[in-house]
Design a protein around this motif. Structure first.
Motif, PDB file in Angstrom:
ATOM      1  N   ALA A 171       0.781  -1.167  -0.143  1.00  0.00           N
ATOM      2  CA  ALA A 171      -0.105   0.216   0.178  1.00  0.00           C
ATOM      3  C   ALA A 171       1.041   1.163   0.241  1.00  0.00           C
ATOM      4  CB  ALA A 171      -0.901  -0.040   1.106  1.00  0.00           C
TER       5      ALA A 171
ATOM      6  N   SER B  44       1.475   3.573  -2.442  1.00  0.00           N
ATOM      7  CA  SER B  44       1.152   4.665  -3.666  1.00  0.00           C
ATOM      8  C   SER B  44       0.942   6.034  -2.856  1.00  0.00           C
ATOM      9  CB  SER B  44       0.187   4.196  -4.418  1.00  0.00           C
ATOM     10  OG  SER B  44      -1.208   3.902  -3.965  1.00  0.00           O
ATOM     11  N   ARG B  45       0.478   5.813  -1.560  1.00  0.00           N
ATOM     12  CA  ARG B  45       0.351   7.387  -0.997  1.00  0.00           C
ATOM     13  C   ARG B  45       0.398   7.101   0.403  1.00  0.00           C
ATOM     14  NH1 ARG B  45      -6.042   8.874  -1.349  1.00  0.00           N
ATOM     15  NH2 ARG B  45      -6.516   8.011   0.737  1.00  0.00           N
TER      16      ARG B  45
ATOM     17  N   LEU C 148       1.006   7.370   4.370  1.00  0.00           N
ATOM     18  CA  LEU C 148       2.369   6.646   5.285  1.00  0.00           C
ATOM     19  C   LEU C 148       3.247   5.599   4.371  1.00  0.00           C
ATOM     20  CD1 LEU C 148       0.367   6.168   8.420  1.00  0.00           C
ATOM     21  CD2 LEU C 148       1.745   8.119   7.845  1.00  0.00           C
TER      22      LEU C 148
ATOM     23  N   ARG D  69      -3.810  -1.004  -5.059  1.00  0.00           N
ATOM     24  CA  ARG D  69      -4.746  -1.735  -6.143  1.00  0.00           C
ATOM     25  C   ARG D  69      -4.911  -0.715  -7.406  1.00  0.00           C
ATOM     26  NH1 ARG D  69      -9.280  -0.927  -1.823  1.00  0.00           N
ATOM     27  NH2 ARG D  69      -7.993   0.830  -1.427  1.00  0.00           N
TER      28      ARG D  69
ATOM     29  N   ASP E 239      -3.772  -6.194  -4.544  1.00  0.00           N
ATOM     30  CA  ASP E 239      -4.807  -5.770  -3.392  1.00  0.00           C
ATOM     31  C   ASP E 239      -4.169  -7.127  -2.285  1.00  0.00           C
ATOM     32  OD1 ASP E 239      -6.744  -6.322  -1.523  1.00  0.00           O
ATOM     33  OD2 ASP E 239      -8.545  -6.177  -2.917  1.00  0.00           O
ATOM     34  N   VAL E 240      -3.723  -6.459  -1.322  1.00  0.00           N
ATOM     35  CA  VAL E 240      -3.242  -7.098  -0.347  1.00  0.00           C
ATOM     36  C   VAL E 240      -4.057  -8.125   0.593  1.00  0.00           C
ATOM     37  CG1 VAL E 240      -1.235  -5.633   0.228  1.00  0.00           C
ATOM     38  CG2 VAL E 240      -3.403  -5.320   1.485  1.00  0.00           C
TER      39      VAL E 240
ATOM     40  N   ALA F 220      -2.094  -1.406   4.675  1.00  0.00           N
ATOM     41  CA  ALA F 220      -3.262  -1.069   3.971  1.00  0.00           C
ATOM     42  C   ALA F 220      -4.128   0.078   4.340  1.00  0.00           C
ATOM     43  CB  ALA F 220      -3.982  -2.627   4.045  1.00  0.00           C
ATOM     44  N   GLY F 221      -5.403   0.181   3.872  1.00  0.00           N
ATOM     45  CA  GLY F 221      -6.193   1.241   4.021  1.00  0.00           C
ATOM     46  C   GLY F 221      -6.721   0.798   5.713  1.00  0.00           C
ATOM     47  N   GLY F 222      -7.383   1.755   6.116  1.00  0.00           N
ATOM     48  CA  GLY F 222      -7.877   1.360   7.395  1.00  0.00           C
ATOM     49  C   GLY F 222      -9.254   0.797   7.016  1.00  0.00           C
TER      50      GLY F 222
ATOM     51  N   ARG G 134      -6.088  -4.354  14.742  1.00  0.00           N
ATOM     52  CA  ARG G 134      -4.749  -4.093  15.072  1.00  0.00           C
ATOM     53  C   ARG G 134      -4.225  -4.708  16.367  1.00  0.00           C
ATOM     54  NH1 ARG G 134      -4.105  -0.518  10.940  1.00  0.00           N
ATOM     55  NH2 ARG G 134      -5.664   0.884  10.317  1.00  0.00           N
TER      56      ARG G 134
ATOM     57  N   GLY H 144       0.394   8.127  14.888  1.00  0.00           N
ATOM     58  CA  GLY H 144      -0.842   9.204  15.749  1.00  0.00           C
ATOM     59  C   GLY H 144      -1.449   9.669  14.395  1.00  0.00           C
TER      60      GLY H 144
ATOM     61  N   THR I 160      -1.735  11.806  11.563  1.00  0.00           N
ATOM     62  CA  THR I 160      -0.570  12.106  10.725  1.00  0.00           C
ATOM     63  C   THR I 160      -1.225  12.772   9.425  1.00  0.00           C
ATOM     64  OG1 THR I 160       0.403  10.231  11.479  1.00  0.00           O
ATOM     65  CG2 THR I 160       1.461  11.370   9.736  1.00  0.00           C
TER      66      THR I 160
ATOM     67  N   THR J 201      -2.031  12.793   6.129  1.00  0.00           N
ATOM     68  CA  THR J 201      -2.331  12.270   5.202  1.00  0.00           C
ATOM     69  C   THR J 201      -3.622  12.544   4.012  1.00  0.00           C
ATOM     70  OG1 THR J 201      -3.374  10.297   5.746  1.00  0.00           O
ATOM     71  CG2 THR J 201      -1.006  10.021   5.730  1.00  0.00           C
TER      72      THR J 201
HETATM   73  P1  NAD Z   1      -4.061   6.303   2.985  1.00  0.00           P
HETATM   74  O1  NAD Z   1      -5.574   5.937   2.749  1.00  0.00           O
HETATM   75  O2  NAD Z   1      -3.507   7.615   2.924  1.00  0.00           O
HETATM   76  O3  NAD Z   1      -3.270   4.994   2.150  1.00  0.00           O
HETATM   77  C1  NAD Z   1      -3.565   3.761   2.224  1.00  0.00           C
HETATM   78  C2  NAD Z   1      -2.951   3.448   0.991  1.00  0.00           C
HETATM   79  O4  NAD Z   1      -3.563   1.857   1.179  1.00  0.00           O
HETATM   80  C3  NAD Z   1      -3.138   3.675  -0.404  1.00  0.00           C
HETATM   81  O5  NAD Z   1      -2.145   3.626  -1.131  1.00  0.00           O
HETATM   82  C4  NAD Z   1      -4.302   2.566  -0.898  1.00  0.00           C
HETATM   83  O6  NAD Z   1      -4.099   2.513  -2.208  1.00  0.00           O
HETATM   84  C5  NAD Z   1      -3.780   1.490  -0.286  1.00  0.00           C
HETATM   85  N1  NAD Z   1      -4.761   0.191   0.059  1.00  0.00           N
HETATM   86  C6  NAD Z   1      -5.861   0.332   0.595  1.00  0.00           C
HETATM   87  N2  NAD Z   1      -6.381  -0.939   0.790  1.00  0.00           N
HETATM   88  C7  NAD Z   1      -5.510  -1.641  -0.098  1.00  0.00           C
HETATM   89  C8  NAD Z   1      -5.684  -2.901  -0.376  1.00  0.00           C
HETATM   90  N3  NAD Z   1      -6.624  -3.850  -0.141  1.00  0.00           N
HETATM   91  N4  NAD Z   1      -4.599  -3.633  -0.935  1.00  0.00           N
HETATM   92  C9  NAD Z   1      -3.569  -2.760  -1.541  1.00  0.00           C
HETATM   93  N5  NAD Z   1      -3.366  -1.498  -1.244  1.00  0.00           N
HETATM   94  C10 NAD Z   1      -4.364  -1.046  -0.438  1.00  0.00           C
HETATM   95  O7  NAD Z   1      -3.819   6.008   4.479  1.00  0.00           O
HETATM   96  P2  NAD Z   1      -2.935   6.410   5.517  1.00  0.00           P
HETATM   97  O8  NAD Z   1      -3.305   7.728   6.203  1.00  0.00           O
HETATM   98  O9  NAD Z   1      -1.529   6.278   4.608  1.00  0.00           O
HETATM   99  O10 NAD Z   1      -2.890   5.459   6.494  1.00  0.00           O
HETATM  100  C11 NAD Z   1      -2.080   4.063   6.244  1.00  0.00           C
HETATM  101  C12 NAD Z   1      -2.496   2.907   7.329  1.00  0.00           C
HETATM  102  O11 NAD Z   1      -2.398   3.527   8.736  1.00  0.00           O
HETATM  103  C13 NAD Z   1      -3.882   2.805   7.429  1.00  0.00           C
HETATM  104  O12 NAD Z   1      -4.145   1.563   7.852  1.00  0.00           O
HETATM  105  C14 NAD Z   1      -4.310   3.608   8.517  1.00  0.00           C
HETATM  106  O13 NAD Z   1      -5.722   3.155   9.099  1.00  0.00           O
HETATM  107  C15 NAD Z   1      -3.376   3.757   9.582  1.00  0.00           C
HETATM  108  N6  NAD Z   1      -3.725   4.972  10.527  1.00  0.00           N
HETATM  109  C16 NAD Z   1      -3.215   5.952   9.859  1.00  0.00           C
HETATM  110  C17 NAD Z   1      -3.299   7.140  10.700  1.00  0.00           C
HETATM  111  C18 NAD Z   1      -3.100   8.485  10.002  1.00  0.00           C
HETATM  112  O14 NAD Z   1      -3.378   9.600  10.795  1.00  0.00           O
HETATM  113  N7  NAD Z   1      -2.730   8.864   8.914  1.00  0.00           N
HETATM  114  C19 NAD Z   1      -3.471   7.007  11.934  1.00  0.00           C
HETATM  115  C20 NAD Z   1      -3.514   5.832  12.616  1.00  0.00           C
HETATM  116  C21 NAD Z   1      -3.604   4.621  11.708  1.00  0.00           C
END
Ligand code: NAD
Length: 263
Positions: A14, A16-17, A19, A39, A65-66, A93-95, A161, A188, A190, A192
């Protein structure tokens, strides 16, 4: 400090964008070759081209797709085919969706398990044989502050988690003697795209502006601001480096002080 990442090959899931991308950029800046997946093929292609241009490292993008074990198998096989090995795995992966217990369906629980827990299991399963054969490896799971202090209204994330953390802590012991570390990094709040989208959505529901809504998050953070992806990626790069060779089974937050517990 030389992190010793120059000759390493890292798979960032995951990536491409958000974290994942920030971690990929940091590892590339340290000279690691990269395998990235997401994806959406178009976004992934833009990211791989941008990182390769900025840093000059080799970057392979594989749409995958993971949550799908077969696609993860193909992803790792493509990485090995291109670079000969995977030394470092960053799971991500996405949340899962927000919601309280009485709002969540069984299907959502099962989807969340596939997204958050099984994705990490599939990825680890594919990279571990090579790491064991070379007696060197790093697995880093991106989890969440929710592991140390559950976040209200995020029942799926809080639960799954924690499961990833149990998986990682146990796996860490199983592979420690083979030179492989397994750790978790806990973001925390962050800045994005996902967090900015979330702030806009929540603000609309509450009839306030997105910056007013973000202000509520900031008020809970001792540093008084959101984190930047680069601040998160710096710790990730250290934890997967040669220099973190005696750190395993741990969960470390990058949260500006949000978690209130002692350890
Ligand atoms: P984001 O939505 O910006 O990035 C998620 C990435 O996951 C994207 O590149 C998307 O294409 C990819 N993705 C989603 N589902 C997928 C799948 N099934 N297979 C392959 N790729 C997939 O999210 P983020 O803010 O970078 O967060 C990353 C992770 O950290 C998430 O799980 C999020 O819940 C967790 N998180 C983020 C924060 C925050 O503040 N940003 C805080 C706590 C936890």
């Amino acid at each position: 400090m030389d992190l010793g990442l120059k000759d390493k090959v890292a798979l960032v899931a995951a990536g491409s964008r958000g974290l994942g991308r920030a971690v990929a950029e940091e590892l590339a800046a340290e000279g690691a070759s990269l395998v990235l997946c997401a994806r959406d093929a178009a976004t992934l292609a833009d990211t791989t081209a941008a990182i390769a241009d900025q840093t000059g490292v080799h970057v392979l993008g594989v749409p995958a797709d993971v949550t799908d074990a077969a696609q993860v198998k193909q992803l790792v096989a493509s990485g090995i085919d291109r670079f000969g090995r995977i030394d470092i795995l960053v799971t991500n992966a996405g949340g899962p969706p927000a919601g309280r217990f009485d709002q969540l369906t069984q299907e959502q629980w099962e989807d969340a398990a596939r997204l958050t827990l099984y994705s990490a299991v599939h990825l680890a399963r594919e990279v571990l044989p090579g790491m064991k054969a070379r007696r060197w490896g790093r697995i880093l799971n991106i989890t969440s502050i929710a592991v140390k202090q559950p976040v209200e209204n995020l029942l799926l994330s809080n639960s799954l988690r924690a499961a990833v953390t149990g998986f990682a802590r146990t796996l860490a012991n199983e592979v420690a003697a083979e030179g492989i570390t397994v750790n978790n990094i806990l973001p925390g709040y962050t800045r994005t795209e996902r967090l900015e989208d979330l702030a806009r959505m929540m603000a609309e529901k509450q009839g306030i502006s997105a910056s007013e809504f973000s202000g509520k998050w900031e008020a809970e953070i001792p540093m008084g601001r959101l984190g930047e992806p680069r601040e998160f990626a710096a710790l990730a790069a250290f934890l997967v480096s040669e220099r973190a060779s005696y750190i395993t089974g741990t969960s470390i937050q990058v949260d500006g002080g949000w978690i209130r517990s002692l350890i």
